[in-house]
Write a protein that holds these residues in place. Structure first.
Motif, mmCIF file in Angstrom:
data_model
loop_
_atom_site.group_PDB
_atom_site.id
_atom_site.type_symbol
_atom_site.label_atom_id
_atom_site.label_comp_id
_atom_site.label_asym_id
_atom_site.label_seq_id
_atom_site.Cartn_x
_atom_site.Cartn_y
_atom_site.Cartn_z
ATOM 1 N N GLU A 299 0.754 -1.293 -0.057
ATOM 2 C CA GLU A 299 0.028 -0.117 -0.024
ATOM 3 C C GLU A 299 0.796 1.186 0.103
ATOM 4 O O GLU A 299 2.204 1.070 0.222
ATOM 5 C CB GLU A 299 -0.861 -0.009 1.323
ATOM 6 N N HIS A 300 0.229 2.407 -0.406
ATOM 7 C CA HIS A 300 0.990 3.682 -0.263
ATOM 8 C C HIS A 300 1.371 4.015 1.102
ATOM 9 O O HIS A 300 0.708 3.640 2.056
ATOM 10 C CB HIS A 300 -0.015 4.822 -0.808
ATOM 11 N N THR A 301 2.342 4.673 1.228
ATOM 12 C CA THR A 301 2.819 5.316 2.450
ATOM 13 C C THR A 301 1.886 6.195 3.103
ATOM 14 O O THR A 301 1.010 6.656 2.385
ATOM 15 C CB THR A 301 4.143 5.986 2.473
ATOM 16 N N ARG A 302 1.693 6.290 4.452
ATOM 17 C CA ARG A 302 0.708 7.111 5.163
ATOM 18 C C ARG A 302 1.577 8.146 5.227
ATOM 19 O O ARG A 302 0.980 9.359 5.614
ATOM 20 C CB ARG A 302 0.231 6.485 6.198
ATOM 21 N N ASP A 303 2.801 8.471 5.160
ATOM 22 C CA ASP A 303 3.649 9.486 5.707
ATOM 23 C C ASP A 303 4.053 10.402 4.726
ATOM 24 O O ASP A 303 5.001 10.596 4.034
ATOM 25 C CB ASP A 303 5.011 8.855 6.464
ATOM 26 N N TRP A 304 3.085 11.147 4.052
ATOM 27 C CA TRP A 304 3.301 11.922 2.905
ATOM 28 C C TRP A 304 4.132 13.139 2.890
ATOM 29 O O TRP A 304 4.959 13.383 2.153
ATOM 30 C CB TRP A 304 1.927 12.708 2.280
ATOM 31 N N HIS A 416 -1.421 14.903 -1.501
ATOM 32 C CA HIS A 416 -0.753 15.599 -0.536
ATOM 33 C C HIS A 416 -0.379 16.917 -1.224
ATOM 34 O O HIS A 416 -0.079 16.857 -2.372
ATOM 35 C CB HIS A 416 0.718 14.953 -0.061
#
Length: 699
Positions: A299-304, A416
């Motif tokens: 999945e994509h990172t959550r820390d944009w 973001h």
């Protein structure tokens, strides 16, 4: 006074040459020395030899009563050009207010007509001291041939090189005008070319031999002159016991050479040369290593915010937005660190692969500058990963990259968005120098506080505050002759009035008007001498050879204290400017037609070349309808260097320094020193060395 009014860092040729010697490229000694007049030659005479492409040399020599300061460069393999000051120790500068030696300015050019072959010599023709007073004006045709450790030259000279008059002018049979020399410069102001005098009048043979000794740093010279020192300019006749000169050159380091000689049979010569090669300037880098490739996350990172920071730190991208459109992720941002966008994209591809889910198949980089969309590069994710993993896949990846400039409004979900950078500033020293005018050597060392506040992606406020630390501007006395409004020649008053001044304080805003159209508007304290408002529109097709811009400005002269007060003089100024990447020797031609600050109408022609190192070498000349009101020199001229600081620092940077020289500050042909110009802001519309840089980055 030349160039002290400019905001950017300006250094004298001597200071520049000293700073560059550490990066100098090794050169073969034989046939590559700078002559007394500058340019490749023996002592008083030129040879047919050329320096390596990109060579840049400052030399000084003294042969009483002359001191010669020379700056010469090799913009192409077949053209040498440069300029000099000749200080005449026993003649006074007529325009000076005290007892100062006369200074004569001159520009030279030498053209190689053919290269040396096994049996035939190298052949070149050249002109000395053109576009100045012509006191030492000369033309020549010379041949050079090398045999092992000997380099032999033989030529015929006219003018200063032909004063011995020992042979009949071989061109006299073609036309009677070659019989008599009428002088190379005409008019009290100097600087007016008299083309009818080229290769005319008395002629003489000159030449010589260079011998490379077994002691490798030492080269010996034997020279036959063509000048007769009983015919010196300004009736400054000298004894000449012999036409034969003896000399020696000793290479101390790769960039420093000492020379000495015995000339005219009774006069010593001493000199030094500092040189480097602009085409090969580089510096080994200690940048952070590209991030190692890991497996694609599920999945994509959550820390944009962390992703944006990593793209900034490792790939040099100031991220404005991250978007996802289907299976593509789009990075919108400005380049901040690496001169090569190819290198930034490859580094960014690694970062994105490690942070984005496997459903993303394409990385798109939308490059911007000051809020202007300039171009987009599209990378296939799997091909990029394969190329980084194995050199066998680099060709397929390279051929799969798609770059274009037809940028439609960005689409897709915003993952973001970063707020624009707000306040940025820098504090550093600036050395401004002037040499060659009647006031001698002038300097100012100041501390400049440069700041900028971003209101948005495409609008900002910029300011520069300059504080004088040391100077000798009290010696500035000469006010150049001019019958035009004094738009530049009050420069001494501006720089001597106060120790602290506002060099720039303006609001600027950009806009993209279409696929190939850009605009900027600005207002405030635009430069040291003028405040006002203005704007520019630029048409620049993506990766095209031609661009066209128009700027229009209303300005009013600032008070000498460089604060907020204004003087009475105001005017309209602006130019229509065409840019053409000629495709010939990497030369860019820039032609501007319009109205200058003093109200005169005219044209400025600027020719420059950018080397593979990123260094841009150029020169300009300006002609206007001011006529005799223009003042000394009759027209404006100068040369400049635009240096990428990346070539000198161990950390990559996109910053540049500009170094300019012009012989005099004049009111004629004076242009507004606009801080931001669209052609510079949109430089990434050109692909340039993108593909070569990408190949280099993958190695």
């Amino acid at each position: 006074m030349n160039g002290l009014e400019r905001r950017r860092l300006l250094r004298s040729p001597l200071a520049l040459a000293i700073g560059l010697t550490a990066a100098a490229a090794a050169q073969a000694d034989l046939g590559r020395g700078q002559g007394d007049f500058g340019g490749i030659g023996l002592m008083q005479t030129p040879t047919a030899r050329m320096a390596p492409l990109g060579d840049f040399a400052f030399s000084f020599s003294r042969t009483a009563p002359y001191r010669r300061y020379n700056l010469f460069f090799q913009p192409t393999e077949w053209l040498e050009a440069g300029f000099r000051y000749v200080e005449v120790e026993n003649r006074r500068y007529l325009a000076a207010t005290d007892d100062r030696n006369n200074l004569d300015k001159g520009i030279d050019a030498k053209l190689r007509l053919r290269e040396e072959s096994r049996y035939l010599p190298e052949l070149a023709a050249g002109v000395r001291d053109m576009g100045g007073t012509g006191l030492f004006g000369a033309e020549y045709l010379v041949a050079s041939k090398r045999w092992h450790d000997l380099d032999v030259s033989l030529g015929i000279g006219w003018g200063y090189l032909g004063n011995q008059d020992d042979i009949a002018n071989p061109l006299a049979g073609l036309d009677d005008r070659f019989d008599r020399r009428t002088g190379f410069s005409s008019g009290d102001d100097g600087g007016t070319l008299n083309l009818g005098s080229l290769f005319s009048g008395p002629a003489a043979v000159f030449g010589g031999i260079e011998y490379r000794t077994p002691w490798e740093p030492l080269v010996l010279q034997l020279e036959l002159e063509g000048n007769d020192y009983q015919r010196e300019p300004q009736r400054n006749h000298q004894n000449q016991a012999s036409r034969v000169n003896l000399g020696a050159r000793y290479r101390l380091t790769e960039g420093i050479e000492l020379k000495a000689g015995w000339q005219r049979g009774d006069t010593a010569m001493l000199g030094i040369t500092l040189s480097t090669n602009l085409a090969t300037l580089s510096q080994a880098k200690r940048d952070p290593a590209p991030v190692p490739l890991g497996p694609a996350p599920a999945e994509h990172t959550r820390d944009w915010q962390g992703l944006s920071r990593e793209l900034a730190d490792n790939a040099g991208i100031d991220v404005r937005r991250l978007r996802q459109d289907g299976n593509a992720v789009i990075v919108e941002g400005e380049p901040t660190h690496y001169p090569s966008l190819a290198l930034s994209e490859q580094r960014a591809g690694r970062v994105l692969h490690n942070r984005l889910g496997g459903e993303v198949e394409t990385f798109r980089f939308r490059w911007q500058e000051r809020g202007l969309d300039l171009r987009e590069s599209v990378h296939d994710r799997s091909a990029l990963v394969a190329a980084v993993t194995s050199a066998d896949d680099t060709v397929d990846h390279r051929h799969g990259i798609y770059a274009h400039g037809a940028l439609q409004p960005a689409r897709g979900e915003i993952l973001h968005e970063n707020a624009p950078r707000r306040l940025s500033w820098s504090l550093g020293p600036v050395l401004e120098q002037n040499f060659g005018g009647p006031d001698g050597y002038l300097y100012r060392i100041s501390a400049n506080l440069d700041s900028e506040y971003r209101l948005g992606a495409g609008n900002w406020v910029s300011a520069t505050l300059a504080y004088t630390l040391a100077d000798n501007l009290e010696e500035y006395q000469y006010l150049a002759d001019s019958r035009l409004p004094r738009v530049r020649t009050h420069i001494g008053d501006y720089l001597a009035e106060t120790d602290i001044g506002i060099s720039n304080l303006q609001y600027s805003q950009t806009a993209r008007l279409g696929d190939d159209w850009y605009a900027i508007g600005y207002g405030g304290l635009l430069e040291t001498m003028f405040a006002g408002i203005g704007g520019e529109v630029l048409y620049r097709p993506f990766n095209g050879d031609v661009a066209l811009g128009l700027d229009l400005n209303w300005v009013r002269q600032r008070d000498f204290d460089q604060r907020l007060a204004l003087r009475d003089y105001s005017t309209w100024t602006g130019h229509l400017t065409g840019y053409w990447q000629t495709g010939f020797e990497d030369v860019r031609a820039k032609v501007s037609v319009g109205r200058y600050l003093a109200g005169d109408l005219g044209v400025t022609v600027d020719l420059s070349r950018e080397f593979d190192s990123g260094v841009r070498l150029g020169g300009w000349t300006t002609f206007t309808d001011a006529g005799s009101d223009f003042g000394e020199g009759s027209f404006d001229k100068g040369i400049y260097l635009s240096l990428p600081l990346d070539a000198f620092f161990v950390r990559s940077t996109r910053q540049r320094a500009r170094i300019a020289w012009q012989p005099l500050t004049r009111d004629g042909g004076a242009r507004l020193a606009r801080r931001f110009q669209l052609h510079d802001l949109t430089e990434e519309r050109q692909m340039g060395r993108y593909w070569q840089d990408y190949d280099d980055a993958l190695r």
